[in-house]
Write a protein that holds these residues in place. Sequence first.
Motif, PDB file in Angstrom:
ATOM      1  N   UNK A  91       1.611   0.382   4.093  1.00  0.00           N
ATOM      2  CA  UNK A  91       1.212   1.624   3.439  1.00  0.00           C
ATOM      3  C   UNK A  91       2.325   2.173   2.558  1.00  0.00           C
ATOM      4  N   UNK A  92       3.565   1.692   2.755  1.00  0.00           N
ATOM      5  CA  UNK A  92       4.699   2.161   1.958  1.00  0.00           C
ATOM      6  C   UNK A  92       4.773   1.483   0.597  1.00  0.00           C
ATOM      7  N   UNK A  93       3.880   0.542   0.307  1.00  0.00           N
ATOM      8  CA  UNK A  93       3.900  -0.132  -0.986  1.00  0.00           C
ATOM      9  C   UNK A  93       3.485   0.824  -2.096  1.00  0.00           C
ATOM     10  N   UNK A  94       3.970   0.555  -3.292  1.00  0.00           N
ATOM     11  CA  UNK A  94       3.612   1.366  -4.446  1.00  0.00           C
ATOM     12  C   UNK A  94       4.310   2.711  -4.439  1.00  0.00           C
ATOM     13  N   UNK A  95       3.779   3.634  -5.219  1.00  0.00           N
ATOM     14  CA  UNK A  95       4.397   4.953  -5.329  1.00  0.00           C
ATOM     15  C   UNK A  95       3.950   5.895  -4.223  1.00  0.00           C
ATOM     16  N   UNK A  96       2.778   5.661  -3.657  1.00  0.00           N
ATOM     17  CA  UNK A  96       2.246   6.555  -2.634  1.00  0.00           C
ATOM     18  C   UNK A  96       1.470   7.728  -3.205  1.00  0.00           C
ATOM     19  N   UNK A  97       1.469   7.893  -4.525  1.00  0.00           N
ATOM     20  CA  UNK A  97       0.758   9.023  -5.125  1.00  0.00           C
ATOM     21  C   UNK A  97      -0.756   8.934  -4.893  1.00  0.00           C
TER      22      UNK A  97
END
Length: 799
Positions: free
Chosen positions: A191-197
């Motif tokens: 779930x920490x992948x990407x920007x999280x926006x």
Amino acid sequence: MANITKKVSWSSRTDESGTPGEGTPLLNGSERASHSRQLSEEDSLFQIGRLSTVDLEEEITSDEDSQRGRLKEIPHNEKLLSLKYESLDYDNIENQLFLEEERRMSYMGFRCLEISRWVVCGLIGFLTGLIACFIDIAVEELAGIKYQVVKENIEKFTEVGGLSISLLLWAVLNSAIVMMGAIIVAFFEPIAAGSGIPQIKCYLNGIKIPRVVRLKTLVVKVCGVICSVVGGLAVGKEGPMIHSGAVVAAGVSQGRSTSLKRDFKIFEYFRRDTEKRDFVSAGAAAGVSAAFGAPVGGVLFSLEEGASFWNQMLTWRIFFASMISTFTLNFFLSVYHKNPGDLSNPGLINFGRFQSDSVAYNLYEIPLFIAMGAIGGLLGALFNILNYWLTIFRIRYVHRPCLQVMEAMLVAAVTATVSFTMIYFSNDCQPLGPEHSEEYPLQLFCADGEYNSMATAFFNTPERSVRSLFHNQPGSYNPLTLGLFTLTYFFLACWTYGLAVSAGVFIPSLLIGAAWGRLCGILLASIPSNGSIWADPGKYALIGAAAQLGGIVRMTLSLTVIMVEATGNVTYGLPIMLVLMTAKIVGDYFVEGLYDIHIKLQSVPFLHWDAPATSHWLTAREVMSSQVTCLNRIEKVGTIVDTLSNTSTNHNGFPVVVQVSGSDEPAKLCGLILRSQLIVLLKHKVFVELARSRLTHRKLQLKDFRDAYPRFPPIQSIHVSQDERECMMDLTEFMNATPYTVPQETSLPRVFKLFRALGLRHLVVVDDVNRVVGLVTRKDLARYHLGKHGLEELQLAQT
């Protein structure tokens, strides 16, 4: 968009309620005229979970084809909604326990609660600023070491030959660093992948995303983004700060850590979705403020995503958290730079101050800015379309964690190779003056006293490259250098976003736009005007950066303020606003924004602000779920256990009805109770017979529900004996006796507005004598939010 029958999950871990992702079904968006929402295992349940279970080659079944001919079928551009995602309870449950607690509380008690909210927001801003400071210092130190080692190696082999060794060193360093970041994301916390926006947008929208605000997620996010930026990927560290701030807020506001199993016995009143959502909004705003030095922009960012719950006092608290965040980052960075008290670094990205002469513009330039906004919208749409198909490819083929790590390493090596090749073949040499701002100037094959201009863009962190494109003197880049850099970096950034690494898209978008914007400025400056140069390249680099970022993410109000605050000059407020609006209008004609695309790919039941424009002819009766499970006010325990254990429905809200004694009339609505409440009642054995038999019976309090929040135990963990199944449970004290209801003839826009504005999870549909005829949930409304031509198709299907 192509219809895909199985979607990738943001998280491959067990969700908050303990239900594994492998067992999560998908909900078909097409429904019959009978309004039945009961899913059959043969044609309506699909399993999703880890990426390895995704199969995109499944086609629409013949059963679904046959359903298309039925009347009142609702065609949907995204056929499936995931049952994995639950709604958050943003509406307070006003049962007797809640009302008694509120009535017992004195005026001073409410004042103390308000002070506690301000204290929590201050802590959120302070901790978010510290995290931003740590990320910035770590990236600067580690990137400095890497670039210095590679620079010395290139200079050495430029003289003696063998630059292929320098290329190999650069590629190996990048791959090794990125590998560490990808491993912790892919194997420990996907779930920490990407920007999280996108995940935070969904949370503020009222959707419970599993593991999105965990402490483990924060640790992996921070370490991962450091590795991504130091590893030379086309990413930025600013976007993940929004997610980091939200996680900090979710943890601090609860006064405990469920991950560490530590309860500090503070802020217990805030342990509910309503309060937690407000603090997460403050955390997201603090993250924006720390990333861009834009406190007002942070407030507006949270406002755009959660305006339905806004109030004046909450706005001030969010602004307070944003100011504390940027001040904390500013202060500690001034200490790090050995200049305490110099508060000139308000955010992770510092665009630098634009001089008044360079940012002056004339009225006749506004059409040029608008044209650049249209170009940004077109390029942003192209970026989003390419990234969409890359994501589909990853879902289909790159689904195992080991493959995700290998892909990230490959992208890191290719990025280093492309960068080295562009620098090697570039003959754009610029004089190295005493006031040069290049951090790592590479001479390569240039003459003494000169540096390779292409290296300024590639051989640097993205933030420094953006600053050089904004502020370097005219003539620092030739058009060919900027054109090649824009082309290569565009595709590298598109390939990079969506990898199993923590990374943001803000800075790459700004860098791409600044490059082609500066190119436009150079070309316009070649047109003489009264013998003077009227088009400053830095000015057009700023406009291009805003256009490109707006074309990709499609933010308008908050992004305008963020850009104005980050540049420290309000002169360009109007041009930036026009550019962002133009980019959004043009881009929306082709495809949605990048974040919205990734939200749809997860099959998230995301609700936009308004119902479809021509949906007034639809009513609550056609939207609602008609297969509603109702409970009696005094219900048998065995019935409650069987209802909660029924995996074919998995309802989370149950209308409570009462039968008038001595009457043959159907039962009428008297309240609403949630699954989580029933589980707590079963856990504490709140049965009528046991209460009568006990001499000393402790009355259940709201604290018991707050202690179980947010990870309520699954029904399978509750043991109920056969004798207890015959007991009765009185729900009167615990149900919400005043749930929101609508008549069955209420129009869809009115239902949508009520549901969205109040942040509801369940909306009961009743007839004219207050009998329950259906229940409207988030997924029911999300099915009806169609694409451009969806309503026209729907009207044809109805006729």
